[in-house]
Design a protein around this motif. Structure first.
Motif, short mmCIF file in Angstrom:
data_model
loop_
_atom_site.label_atom_id
_atom_site.label_comp_id
_atom_site.label_asym_id
_atom_site.label_seq_id
_atom_site.Cartn_x
_atom_site.Cartn_y
_atom_site.Cartn_z
N ALA A 54 21.55 96.94 58.45
CA ALA A 54 20.46 97.88 58.25
C ALA A 54 20.37 98.30 56.78
N ALA A 55 21.52 98.53 56.16
CA ALA A 55 21.53 98.91 54.75
C ALA A 55 21.00 97.78 53.87
N LEU A 56 21.38 96.55 54.18
CA LEU A 56 20.89 95.41 53.41
C LEU A 56 19.39 95.22 53.60
N ALA A 57 18.93 95.34 54.84
CA ALA A 57 17.50 95.20 55.13
C ALA A 57 16.68 96.24 54.37
N ALA A 58 17.19 97.47 54.33
CA ALA A 58 16.48 98.54 53.61
C ALA A 58 16.42 98.25 52.12
N ALA A 59 17.48 97.65 51.59
CA ALA A 59 17.53 97.35 50.16
C ALA A 59 16.64 96.17 49.79
N VAL A 60 16.56 95.17 50.68
CA VAL A 60 15.78 93.97 50.39
C VAL A 60 14.29 94.20 50.61
N GLY A 61 13.97 94.87 51.71
CA GLY A 61 12.57 95.12 52.02
C GLY A 61 12.03 94.21 53.11
N ALA A 62 10.71 94.11 53.20
CA ALA A 62 10.05 93.45 54.32
C ALA A 62 10.37 91.97 54.44
N GLU A 63 10.72 91.33 53.34
CA GLU A 63 10.99 89.88 53.40
C GLU A 63 12.37 89.54 53.95
N TYR A 64 13.16 90.55 54.25
CA TYR A 64 14.52 90.29 54.75
C TYR A 64 14.49 89.61 56.11
N ASP A 65 15.23 88.51 56.23
CA ASP A 65 15.35 87.75 57.48
C ASP A 65 16.76 87.92 58.01
N ARG A 66 16.89 88.77 59.02
CA ARG A 66 18.22 89.11 59.55
C ARG A 66 18.94 87.87 60.10
N VAL A 67 18.24 87.00 60.80
CA VAL A 67 18.90 85.85 61.44
C VAL A 67 19.52 84.92 60.41
N SER A 68 18.73 84.52 59.41
CA SER A 68 19.27 83.60 58.41
C SER A 68 20.34 84.28 57.56
N SER A 69 20.17 85.58 57.30
CA SER A 69 21.17 86.33 56.54
C SER A 69 22.50 86.36 57.27
N HIS A 70 22.44 86.65 58.56
CA HIS A 70 23.66 86.68 59.37
C HIS A 70 24.34 85.32 59.41
N ASP A 71 23.58 84.28 59.68
CA ASP A 71 24.16 82.94 59.77
C ASP A 71 24.82 82.52 58.46
N ARG A 72 24.17 82.82 57.36
CA ARG A 72 24.70 82.45 56.05
C ARG A 72 25.97 83.24 55.74
N ARG A 73 25.93 84.53 56.01
CA ARG A 73 27.11 85.37 55.72
C ARG A 73 28.30 84.97 56.57
N VAL A 74 28.08 84.75 57.86
CA VAL A 74 29.18 84.39 58.77
C VAL A 74 29.79 83.04 58.39
N ALA A 75 28.95 82.09 58.02
CA ALA A 75 29.46 80.78 57.60
C ALA A 75 30.35 80.93 56.36
N TYR A 76 29.91 81.76 55.43
CA TYR A 76 30.69 81.99 54.22
C TYR A 76 32.01 82.69 54.56
N ARG A 77 31.93 83.72 55.41
CA ARG A 77 33.14 84.44 55.83
C ARG A 77 34.12 83.53 56.54
N ASP A 78 33.62 82.71 57.46
CA ASP A 78 34.51 81.84 58.22
C ASP A 78 35.20 80.81 57.34
N ALA A 79 34.50 80.34 56.31
CA ALA A 79 35.12 79.40 55.38
C ALA A 79 36.26 80.08 54.62
N LEU A 80 36.06 81.35 54.25
CA LEU A 80 37.13 82.10 53.60
C LEU A 80 38.30 82.34 54.55
N ASN A 81 37.98 82.71 55.79
CA ASN A 81 39.03 82.99 56.77
C ASN A 81 39.88 81.78 57.08
N ALA A 82 39.28 80.60 56.99
CA ALA A 82 40.01 79.38 57.30
C ALA A 82 41.18 79.15 56.35
N GLU A 83 41.15 79.82 55.20
CA GLU A 83 42.22 79.66 54.21
C GLU A 83 43.29 80.74 54.31
#
Length: 213
Positions: A54-83
């Protein structure tokens, strides 16, 4: 007499606190923004992802896409966690814990904790894993510690807790356990006055020294 050791998971057995933060910083920077690290970590356990989105969406504005943002963030996090691995000092404690019963008490859900604990190679060392989705309240509430102790069948006076956050220490103490704190690098060490012992690193003391005579 101490017969059991109860470990927090996130930030202690695995530094998932840092990888969570890095994944959110990554996603904010994708939008040309900088995350306010000072307000990132909550003073309680459990999932606060919705508030962060919600904080990120408010900062980005109307063009924020929650689904793609979540998928991208989780993929990045999981790659870090794998190490990630268990810190060497805690690996040494686990090796020294022969004859002691081991448990995990985490505010995170089992679906998060168990796969990552399996990844470490230490899953079989923990007789009990108690998770946040099994109790009605998260740390600093002591519920998950009561659950872990109940499953171990030991009294609080027979166990030592290991935590990395002030709300984790508060939960352990409220459940009646002695608590050793290893403050994670995102938390002010001065906030750990309730802990029985505060270490900068698990390598600073042997388990025998912590247990005492």
């Amino acid at each position: 007499m101490i017969t059991a050791l109860v470990f927090d998971f996130d930030g202690l057995l695995m530094d998932t606190e840092s990888t969570q933060l890095e994944s959110w910083q990554y996603e904010w920077r994708r939008h040309g923004l900088e995350l306010d690290v000072a307000t990132f970590f909550a003073d309680h356990g459990g999932d606060v992802s919705e508030l962060r989105y919600a904080a990120l969406a408010a900062a980005v504005g109307a063009e924020y896409d929650r689904v793609s943002s979540h998928d991208r963030r989780v993929a990045y996090r999981d790659a870090l966690n794998a190490e990630l691995v268990v810190p060497q000092g805690i690996q040494k404690w686990l090796a020294e814990a022969e004859g002691l019963r081991l448990a995990v008490a985490s505010s995170s859900p089992a679906s998060w904790v168990l796969p990552l604990l399996e990844q470490t190679g230490y899953r079989s060392r923990f007789e009990v894993v108690a998770c946040g989705d099994e109790v009605s309240a998260h740390k600093p509430d002591p519920a998950v510690y009561h659950l872990a102790l109940g499953r171990l069948g030991v009294q609080a006076s027979e166990a030592i807790a290991f935590e990395d956050t002030p709300h984790g220490v508060a939960a352990a103490k409220a459940a009646g356990l002695r608590c050793v704190a290893i403050p994670n690098r995102h938390t002010d060490p001065a906030r750990f006055t309730a802990a029985d012992l505060v270490l900068a690193n698990a390598a600073d003391m042997t388990l025998a020294e912590i247990l005492g005579p």
